[in-house]
Design an enzyme around this catalytic site. Structure first.
Site, PDB file in Angstrom:
ATOM      1  N   HIS A 165       4.265 -17.983  -6.084  1.00 59.65           N
ATOM      2  CA  HIS A 165       2.929 -18.035  -6.678  1.00 59.65           C
ATOM      3  C   HIS A 165       2.630 -16.866  -7.608  1.00 59.65           C
ATOM      4  O   HIS A 165       1.516 -16.763  -8.117  1.00 59.65           O
ATOM      5  CB  HIS A 165       1.875 -18.097  -5.566  1.00 59.65           C
ATOM      6  CG  HIS A 165       1.916 -19.394  -4.807  1.00 59.65           C
ATOM      7  ND1 HIS A 165       1.144 -20.476  -5.144  1.00 59.65           N
ATOM      8  CD2 HIS A 165       2.673 -19.782  -3.749  1.00 59.65           C
ATOM      9  CE1 HIS A 165       1.402 -21.472  -4.313  1.00 59.65           C
ATOM     10  NE2 HIS A 165       2.327 -21.080  -3.457  1.00 59.65           N
ATOM     11  N   ASP A 372      -0.049 -12.353 -14.761  1.00 57.88           N
ATOM     12  CA  ASP A 372      -0.562 -13.190 -13.672  1.00 57.88           C
ATOM     13  C   ASP A 372       0.290 -14.451 -13.570  1.00 57.88           C
ATOM     14  O   ASP A 372       0.651 -15.033 -14.600  1.00 57.88           O
ATOM     15  CB  ASP A 372      -2.024 -13.577 -13.948  1.00 57.88           C
ATOM     16  CG  ASP A 372      -2.858 -13.634 -12.672  1.00 57.88           C
ATOM     17  OD1 ASP A 372      -2.259 -13.771 -11.596  1.00 57.88           O
ATOM     18  OD2 ASP A 372      -4.096 -13.544 -12.768  1.00 57.88           O
TER      19      ASP A 372
END
Length: 733
Positions: A165, A372
């Site tokens: 993730h 990110d």
């Protein structure tokens, strides 16, 4: 019925203790929402740490019982494990390295690594206590990189998916980790590795093939006879929830309050967890620059900034929080007026209803992390804009920027660019806002969290089927025995053998791959059998084959079929072929030798070969691809064929191929046993040309027209040795 086992560092519940009672409340995270549809069904379970230290055995039993009713299984960790595995290795090695902050924040402590291994083993033991044959195991995130490999060792046939993730860094960054090989081997225990973006996939494939002795073709890595697929699956959100929240009465009340508070001000929203990767200070600098350059914006705009507390007991996070406090204080003290404050800063988490009201009200959402994995705030904002208005400013370093291309995309390090983007956003006409927002809303609605879960699970099933079909084709002991039995029963056989990569392993120096004593013994034993016609069919120069095999009783075919040598005769070549084309092609190949250290040209009678086995990994492949593009039209114009092999690119006459050569030896002959071995693209011509009754065997596990495959030359020799032990005694008439 098989079940699905989801495994993550944290369980999808929050547990708190009050008056000696453990209270459970559901988590509102995106992952918990998306996977809720899975773990709550049938016998499916979710395994993870409950987020609280439980020491007393009676308490553990009680918590376990409470969680079992929710299909959750806890992995209990003591404080030292949490400190070293989670705070230590996960957040002081993996987090900074994967977010490109290795030089600033990474701390490589051996004890942290030891605990990371131990906790991953603890998770493995819990999985093994509930896993059964046929189950699907889906492991999540960077805290459990070793887990797929640990489970694979114990359950070799189970389906394992892994999803990361956070971003996967480039090879240059990843290789700084002392335990990089072990981490990659752990991840490669999975059948399907999911990442957020194509860049992450590229980085992972690059790291795996450079650090480990594995091969990759497209997005498939081959390791120990297993094919592991690496793909990007951009994560979505529960779009319906965010699109319906603004219609609720309690959210509308909050909307009215926000509008009354900010009146005619343009509202800019920023929501982050406290972390150095989020670019919060840089964002504040850009906002300050905008106030300096655009004095008319004063009293017309406001930044509503939420920073959710995270790990602020860690010195570097506490320092970051202090720096943010100072920066906000400075800007407010300089620009605040009696009726207006430029930045409304909140260091706390907010209930989802309040967030929904802010998403719905804010004219601009500012999402500018330095790095990110995905960033779901951007998607939550888009889903909440049910009137198709509003502007999203998005960092190109966030995974979601690859999907939300109608946002204003910025480099978060470029303060001036972010400042200009804010000005562009607050001045954007409504028509343009709608033109940008509508396609983004459609995308977020379609690629929602349920879609993400579905396509990952569907792909995992496909990968497992592909692996099983490969396993079914591998020459197992049973298959080998049936081939040998067929060999024994037949009376007139032809055996086609490729050389490099089939009978011998590749060498970086092509002249070092000469036959060894064992190979000569196997070949001599095979050719002694009067029922056998043994054909060596290679891309090698005829001079090579003559030097090595002129004393054996084999039929030799060199340079893909341009040269032939029957037993006890001299070499002859196919008539009517021209090599005049070499004058045009050779200089082009020479320029690629000059540009690619370690590459060289091999000249054969009717072909030219550009070898790049000694070239730096990656560079050779890049140049080969360039060269293919450069030669494509010239080759077809001159009746030439381009063959991309294993670390080679060969240019040869179209009329020459191994398939035609094999056909000349089999057509009209009544062979009752035909077998062909080959490892390369050029051998596919033989596999296709031979009759349906032939046994065709690919060496290596890439896709092939062959019926079976063997892993390596050692397995080929083993099968040939089995043939040699069963020679026909009586002469064939």
């Amino acid at each position: 019925m098989s079940k699905t086992i989801i495994v993550s560092n944290r369980l999808p519940v929050k547990i708190s203790k009050a008056d000696n009672e453990y209270i459970l409340s559901p988590s509102e995270g995106g992952l918990a929402t998306g996977l809720g549809s899975i773990y709550k069904q049938g016998d499916n379970v979710w395994i993870g740490w409950p987020g609280i230290e439980v020491t007393d055995q009676e308490d553990k039993d009680h918590v376990q019982h409470q969680l079992k009713e929710l299909s959750l299984i806890p992995v209990f960790l003591d404080q030292e494990e949490i400190n070293q595995y989670y705070e230590g290795f996960s957040n002081e090695v993996l987090w900074p390295v994967f977010h490109y902050y290795a030089s600033t924040y990474a701390n490589y402590k051996q004890s942290n690594w030891d605990y990371y291994q131990a906790v991953n083993q603890k998770f493995r033991d819990i999985i093994l206590s509930v896993a059964e044959p046929g189950d699907i195991i889906w492991i999540h995130d960077y805290q459990l990189l070793l887990l797929p490999g640990l489970v694979r060792q114990e359950l070799p046939d189970v389906s394992i998916g892994f999803f990361l993730h956070i971003p996967f860094p480039s090879h240059e960054m990843f290789r700084l980790i002392p335990w990089r090989s072990e981490l990659l081997e752990g991840m490669l225990g999975a059948d399907l590795i999911g990442l957020h973006t194509f860049d992450d996939v590229r980085h992972f494939l690059g790291a795996a093939t450079r650090i480990l002795p594995v091969n990759s073709s497209s997005n498939i890595i081959t390791m120990d006879d297993r094919s592991i697929v690496v793909e990007s699956f951009p994560m979505g959100i529960d779009e319906r929830k965010y699109a319906t929240l603004p219609l609720q009465a309690d959210v509308q009340e909050q909307v009215e309050l926000i509008r009354n508070n900010f009146k005619d001000n343009k509202l800019i929203l920023s929501i982050d967890r406290l972390d150095y990767s989020k670019g919060i200070l840089q964002r504040l600098q850009a906002f300050e620059l905008m106030l300096q350059l655009c004095p008319e914006c004063i009293e017309k705009i406001a930044l509503y900034m939420i920073v959710v507390p995270s790990r602020d007991t860690v010195p570097q996070y506490a320092h970051l929080r202090d720096e943010i406090d100072k920066k906000v204080g400075n800007i407010n003290s300089i620009y605040r007026t009696m009726d207006w404050t430029p930045i409304h800063y909140y260091y706390r988490s907010f209930p989802i209803e309040m967030l929904s009201a802010l998403y719905y009200t804010a004219d601009v959402c500012l999402v500018t992390p330095m790095r990110d994995g995905m960033n779901l705030v951007s998607k939550e904002y888009v889903a909440s804009r049910i009137n198709n208005d509003g502007v999203l400013i998005m960092s190109e370093m966030a995974g979601s920027s690859k999907e939300l291309i109608d946002a204003i995309i910025v480099n978060p390090n470029n303060t001036g660019e972010v400042c200009r983007a804010i000005l562009q956003a607050i001045k954007m006409p409504l028509e343009e806002q709608k033109r940008r927002m509508a396609p983004m809303r459609q995308l977020v609605a379609k690629f929602n969290i349920s879609h993400w879960v579905k396509i990952f699970m569907d792909r995992l099933k496909e990968v497992k089927l592909m692996q099983r079909s490969m396993q079914a084709r591998h020459v197992s002991m049973t298959t080998e025995q049936s081939i040998v039995n067929r060999y024994i029963k037949t009376k007139k056989r032809i055996i086609f053998l490729d050389y490099d990569g089939t009978l011998v392993n590749f060498k970086s120096d092509i002249d070092q791959a000469s036959p060894d004593k064992e190979l000569y013994q196997i070949i001599n034993k095979l050719v002694e059998d009067p029922a056998n016609q043994v054909v060596l069919i290679s891309g090698r120069k005829h001079e090579n084959l003559d030097e090595w095999f002129s004393d054996t009783d084999m039929y030799l075919i060199a340079e893909h079929g341009s040269w032939f040598k029957k037993q006890n005769t001299s070499w002859h070549k196919i008539p009517g072929l021209s090599d005049q084309w070499k004058h045009d092609i050779y200089p082009i190949l020479e320029t690629y030798v000059d540009r690619t250290p370690g590459s060289f040209i091999e000249e054969k009678t009717y072909s030219l070969v550009w070898h790049y086995r000694k070239a730096p990994s990656g560079l050779g492949e890049l140049r080969a691809s360039e060269l293919m593009n450069n030669l494509k039209y010239l080759a077809s114009d001159k009746g030439l064929q381009l063959l991309a092999g294993d670390k080679v690119l060969e240019v040869k006459n179209m009329d020459i191929n191994k398939g035609k050569a094999a056909l000349t030896l089999t057509e009209g002959k009544d062979y009752d046993f035909i077998i062909a071995f080959g490892d390369d693209y050029t051998d596919e011509d033989i596999f296709r040309a031979l009759p349906e009754s032939a046994i065709t065997i690919k060496v290596g596990s890439n896709l092939s027209a062959a019926k079976f495959y063997l892993r390596n030359p050692t397995e080929v020799r083993k099968l040939l040795t089995s043939f040699a032990k069963n020679t026909t005694q009586e002469p064939v008439l």
